[in-house]
Design a protein around this motif. Structure first.
Motif, PDB file in Angstrom:
ATOM      1  N   ASP A  27      -4.600  37.282  20.296  1.00 35.95           N
ATOM      2  CA  ASP A  27      -4.689  38.409  19.626  1.00 35.95           C
ATOM      3  C   ASP A  27      -4.265  39.676  20.394  1.00 35.95           C
TER       4      ASP A  27
ATOM      5  N   VAL B  49       4.812  34.031  16.769  1.00 29.34           N
ATOM      6  CA  VAL B  49       4.841  34.652  15.282  1.00 29.34           C
ATOM      7  C   VAL B  49       3.621  35.702  15.245  1.00 29.34           C
TER       8      VAL B  49
ATOM      9  N   ALA C  70       4.658  37.178   9.857  1.00 29.41           N
ATOM     10  CA  ALA C  70       4.057  36.468   8.853  1.00 29.41           C
ATOM     11  C   ALA C  70       3.085  37.401   8.292  1.00 29.41           C
ATOM     12  N   VAL C  71       2.999  37.889   6.996  1.00 32.11           N
ATOM     13  CA  VAL C  71       2.104  38.767   6.313  1.00 32.11           C
ATOM     14  C   VAL C  71       1.492  38.002   5.057  1.00 32.11           C
ATOM     15  N   LEU C  72      -0.005  38.173   4.803  1.00 34.07           N
ATOM     16  CA  LEU C  72      -0.361  37.805   3.852  1.00 34.07           C
ATOM     17  C   LEU C  72      -0.039  38.520   2.259  1.00 34.07           C
TER      18      LEU C  72
ATOM     19  N   PRO D 238       9.355  41.002   6.959  1.00 33.75           N
ATOM     20  CA  PRO D 238       8.802  39.823   7.164  1.00 33.75           C
ATOM     21  C   PRO D 238       9.262  38.566   6.962  1.00 33.75           C
TER      22      PRO D 238
ATOM     23  N   CYS E  50       1.222  38.029  13.059  1.00 32.51           N
ATOM     24  CA  CYS E  50       0.340  37.535  11.506  1.00 32.51           C
ATOM     25  C   CYS E  50      -0.328  38.885  11.495  1.00 32.51           C
ATOM     26  N   ASP E  51      -0.094  39.262  10.241  1.00 30.77           N
ATOM     27  CA  ASP E  51      -0.812  40.685   9.804  1.00 30.77           C
ATOM     28  C   ASP E  51      -1.366  40.283   8.330  1.00 30.77           C
ATOM     29  N   ASP E  52      -2.396  40.995   7.829  1.00 28.89           N
ATOM     30  CA  ASP E  52      -2.993  41.092   6.506  1.00 28.89           C
ATOM     31  C   ASP E  52      -2.012  41.638   5.782  1.00 28.89           C
TER      32      ASP E  52
END
Length: 131
Positions: free
Chosen positions: A10, A44, A75-77, A89, A46-48
């Motif tokens: 992180d 990769v 990668a994103v939600l 993304p 990653c983010d919300d």
């Protein structure tokens, strides 16, 4: 199924934000944990929620303080649009068109006890006495 462990880490992007100097309060800093060599790897991020792209830009800059990966993917939600930077993304959970005046909140079961995405009116600015 791969028989390989994927290292996780992180990043704290507090010092890499482009608005640090213009914020009233100093950034709240947390430790970053990148306990593996990023050189030559595919990383990769990653983010919300992907919005303007500025958080991702800061994350890329923070990542490069640890070395030089071969490739960086995102990668994103939720991708809500309204990009200010040319960031796209590679992996998207949901494209969610929103108005600039809206706020997207994401909760995940591991941290919040529930998986949910909510769209709400953006919170009103907090009035500061004497301003």
């Amino acid at each position: 199924m791969l028989d390989t462990e994927v290292p996780l880490g992180d990043l704290d992007i507090g010092f890499y934000r482009d608005d640090v100097a213009s914020r009233a309060a100093a950034p709240v800093l947390h430790a970053s944990h990148i306990d593996f060599d990023v050189n030559g790897r595919t990383i990769v991020i990653c983010d919300d929620v992907l919005f303007t792209g500025r958080t991702v830009r800061a994350a890329i800059e923070a990542l490069f303080a640890y070395g030089r990966p071969d490739r960086v993917q995102l990668a994103v939600l939720v991708d809500r649009g309204h990009r200010e930077l040319p960031i796209r993304p590679d992996f998207v959970g949901k494209n969610l068109p929103t108005a600039l005046s809206e706020h997207v909140g994401v909760k995940v079961a591991e941290l919040d006890g529930v998986d949910e995405v909510r769209i709400a009116a953006a919170p009103a600015p907090i009035a500061v006495e004497g301003s």
